[in-house]
Design a protein around this motif. Sequence first.
Motif: not given
Length: 129
Positions: A43-68
Amino acid sequence: MSAETITDALLKAAAPVVSAVDERIALEVLPQGSDYPAIAYQIVSDIGVQYLNEKVSESVARVQINPLAKDPGALLVLHAAVRGAMEGSHKTIAGFRILSCRFEAFGPPSKDSLTGVWTKPADYILIYE
């Protein structure tokens, strides 16, 4: 921590991934002595986003997959299986609702000179709540 849970669940729930790598799916580093093909992810980044109305929140993550794998052709097969597992939206897994998960970009392929194992990272953007 949630993006890790989601990524692990998506990969382990996908029959094409499991048939290719069995249980060789690990966060960041495979256990010593692991066989190939396999998948490591981080997981390169995982950031929570809280909106002003506080009714909706979500997270945005950047995931790196390394097949070998032992050869570049096998990487293509693994990437196709992973992409089928990761991409999509509006589904629930491991108690989280995925709003969107999309492929972002490939990194350059590389071969470990000591083990002869190839990898080519792929990044995905995961948006969930």
